[in-house]
Design a protein around this motif. Structure first.
Motif, PDB file in Angstrom:
ATOM      1  N   GLY A 167      -3.059  12.344   1.501  1.00 28.95           N
ATOM      2  CA  GLY A 167      -1.861  12.411   0.680  1.00 28.95           C
ATOM      3  C   GLY A 167      -0.764  11.494   1.190  1.00 28.95           C
ATOM      4  N   THR A 168      -1.138  10.484   1.902  1.00 28.38           N
ATOM      5  CA  THR A 168      -0.139   9.555   2.419  1.00 28.38           C
ATOM      6  C   THR A 168      -0.215   8.235   1.677  1.00 28.38           C
ATOM      7  N   LYS A 169       0.634   7.305   2.037  1.00 24.75           N
ATOM      8  CA  LYS A 169       0.605   6.009   1.358  1.00 24.75           C
ATOM      9  C   LYS A 169       0.272   4.927   2.371  1.00 24.75           C
ATOM     10  N   ASP A 170       0.152   5.349   3.584  1.00 26.30           N
ATOM     11  CA  ASP A 170      -0.027   4.381   4.648  1.00 26.30           C
ATOM     12  C   ASP A 170      -1.485   4.110   4.978  1.00 26.30           C
ATOM     13  N   ALA A 171      -2.001   3.082   4.372  1.00 27.31           N
ATOM     14  CA  ALA A 171      -3.390   2.718   4.624  1.00 27.31           C
ATOM     15  C   ALA A 171      -3.495   1.979   5.948  1.00 27.31           C
TER      16      ALA A 171
ATOM     17  N   THR B 203     -17.184   5.842   3.876  1.00 28.18           N
ATOM     18  CA  THR B 203     -15.994   6.111   3.061  1.00 28.18           C
ATOM     19  C   THR B 203     -15.045   4.938   3.220  1.00 28.18           C
ATOM     20  N   THR B 204     -13.958   4.990   2.504  1.00 29.98           N
ATOM     21  CA  THR B 204     -13.030   3.863   2.527  1.00 29.98           C
ATOM     22  C   THR B 204     -11.662   4.295   3.041  1.00 29.98           C
ATOM     23  N   TYR B 205     -10.885   3.344   3.436  1.00 30.77           N
ATOM     24  CA  TYR B 205      -9.529   3.630   3.904  1.00 30.77           C
ATOM     25  C   TYR B 205      -8.747   4.285   2.779  1.00 30.77           C
ATOM     26  N   GLY B 206      -8.929   3.754   1.600  1.00 27.74           N
ATOM     27  CA  GLY B 206      -8.205   4.279   0.455  1.00 27.74           C
ATOM     28  C   GLY B 206      -8.530   5.743   0.220  1.00 27.74           C
ATOM     29  N   ALA B 207      -9.800   6.095   0.379  1.00 29.78           N
ATOM     30  CA  ALA B 207     -10.219   7.479   0.173  1.00 29.78           C
ATOM     31  C   ALA B 207      -9.536   8.389   1.187  1.00 29.78           C
ATOM     32  N   ILE B 208      -9.475   7.931   2.401  1.00 31.86           N
ATOM     33  CA  ILE B 208      -8.834   8.730   3.446  1.00 31.86           C
ATOM     34  C   ILE B 208      -7.350   8.868   3.152  1.00 31.86           C
ATOM     35  N   VAL B 209      -6.747   7.780   2.770  1.00 36.88           N
ATOM     36  CA  VAL B 209      -5.321   7.797   2.450  1.00 36.88           C
ATOM     37  C   VAL B 209      -5.032   8.816   1.361  1.00 36.88           C
ATOM     38  N   ARG B 210      -5.842   8.813   0.320  1.00 33.37           N
ATOM     39  CA  ARG B 210      -5.626   9.760  -0.771  1.00 33.37           C
ATOM     40  C   ARG B 210      -5.863  11.183  -0.297  1.00 33.37           C
ATOM     41  N   ARG B 211      -6.883  11.374   0.524  1.00 29.96           N
ATOM     42  CA  ARG B 211      -7.214  12.693   1.025  1.00 29.96           C
ATOM     43  C   ARG B 211      -6.071  13.249   1.842  1.00 29.96           C
TER      44      ARG B 211
ATOM     45  N   GLU C 247      -4.504  11.655  13.997  1.00 27.52           N
ATOM     46  CA  GLU C 247      -5.408  12.801  14.159  1.00 27.52           C
ATOM     47  C   GLU C 247      -6.035  13.191  12.839  1.00 27.52           C
ATOM     48  N   GLN C 248      -5.245  13.092  11.788  1.00 24.74           N
ATOM     49  CA  GLN C 248      -5.782  13.442  10.476  1.00 24.74           C
ATOM     50  C   GLN C 248      -6.925  12.508  10.136  1.00 24.74           C
ATOM     51  N   VAL C 249      -6.742  11.266  10.420  1.00 27.84           N
ATOM     52  CA  VAL C 249      -7.784  10.285  10.136  1.00 27.84           C
ATOM     53  C   VAL C 249      -9.039  10.628  10.925  1.00 27.84           C
ATOM     54  N   TYR C 250      -8.866  10.914  12.178  1.00 26.10           N
ATOM     55  CA  TYR C 250     -10.030  11.232  13.011  1.00 26.10           C
ATOM     56  C   TYR C 250     -10.788  12.424  12.456  1.00 26.10           C
ATOM     57  N   GLU C 251     -10.040  13.415  12.016  1.00 26.62           N
ATOM     58  CA  GLU C 251     -10.710  14.610  11.488  1.00 26.62           C
ATOM     59  C   GLU C 251     -11.562  14.271  10.277  1.00 26.62           C
ATOM     60  N   VAL C 252     -11.004  13.530   9.369  1.00 21.26           N
ATOM     61  CA  VAL C 252     -11.737  13.163   8.157  1.00 21.26           C
ATOM     62  C   VAL C 252     -12.951  12.316   8.509  1.00 21.26           C
TER      63      VAL C 252
END
Length: 104
Positions: A36-40, A26-34, A11-16
């Motif tokens: 605050g997780t480590k799971d790309a 945007t990139t997966y990495g950017a979303i991951v950092r946003r 859900e967090q991913v969808y929101e972003v």
DNA sequence: AAAGTGACGCATT
DNA sequence: TAATGCGCCACTT
């Protein structure tokens, strides 16, 4: 309330992703950092699952700006077409020009 | 319930 | 420079 299930990465991913403005990517990495997780991985998986048509998964690429081989709606070629239609610049066949279209 | 899987990212070899 | 291993979290079988 029982409905308050922990907001999963999904859900967090969808929101972003839904926040990404038109003509940007945007990139997966950017979303991951946003998030605050480590799971790309889950980020990509979330988009592959992409149950929500409002989620512009085509605006998400990997850290190199490269399109994924598997795009939920028909393949990276379709993704590229959509991005071009929105004004996203491509640096190569499968590579998006993040210098101009990167959304942070 | 446990193991396997996955649109990835980063460090190390 | 490219290739491999590990991490990480939710979903599927």
């Amino acid at each position: 309330m029982k409905n308050n299930k922990t907001k999963n990465l999904f859900e967090q991913v969808y929101e972003v992703v839904r926040m990404i403005p038109k003509g940007k990517v945007t990139t997966y990495g950017a979303i991951v950092r946003r998030l605050g997780t480590k799971d790309a991985r889950k980020v990509g998986f979330a988009l592959h699952a992409n149950p929500d048509p409002d989620t512009p998964c085509h605006r998400v690429v990997n850290k190199d700006g490269k399109l994924a081989d598997s795009y939920a709606f028909g393949g990276w070629e379709k993704q590229k077409e959509k991005l071009l239609a929105e004004g996203v610049i491509f640096a190569s066949e499968k590579i998006v020009d993040l210098k101009k279209c990167f959304w942070e």
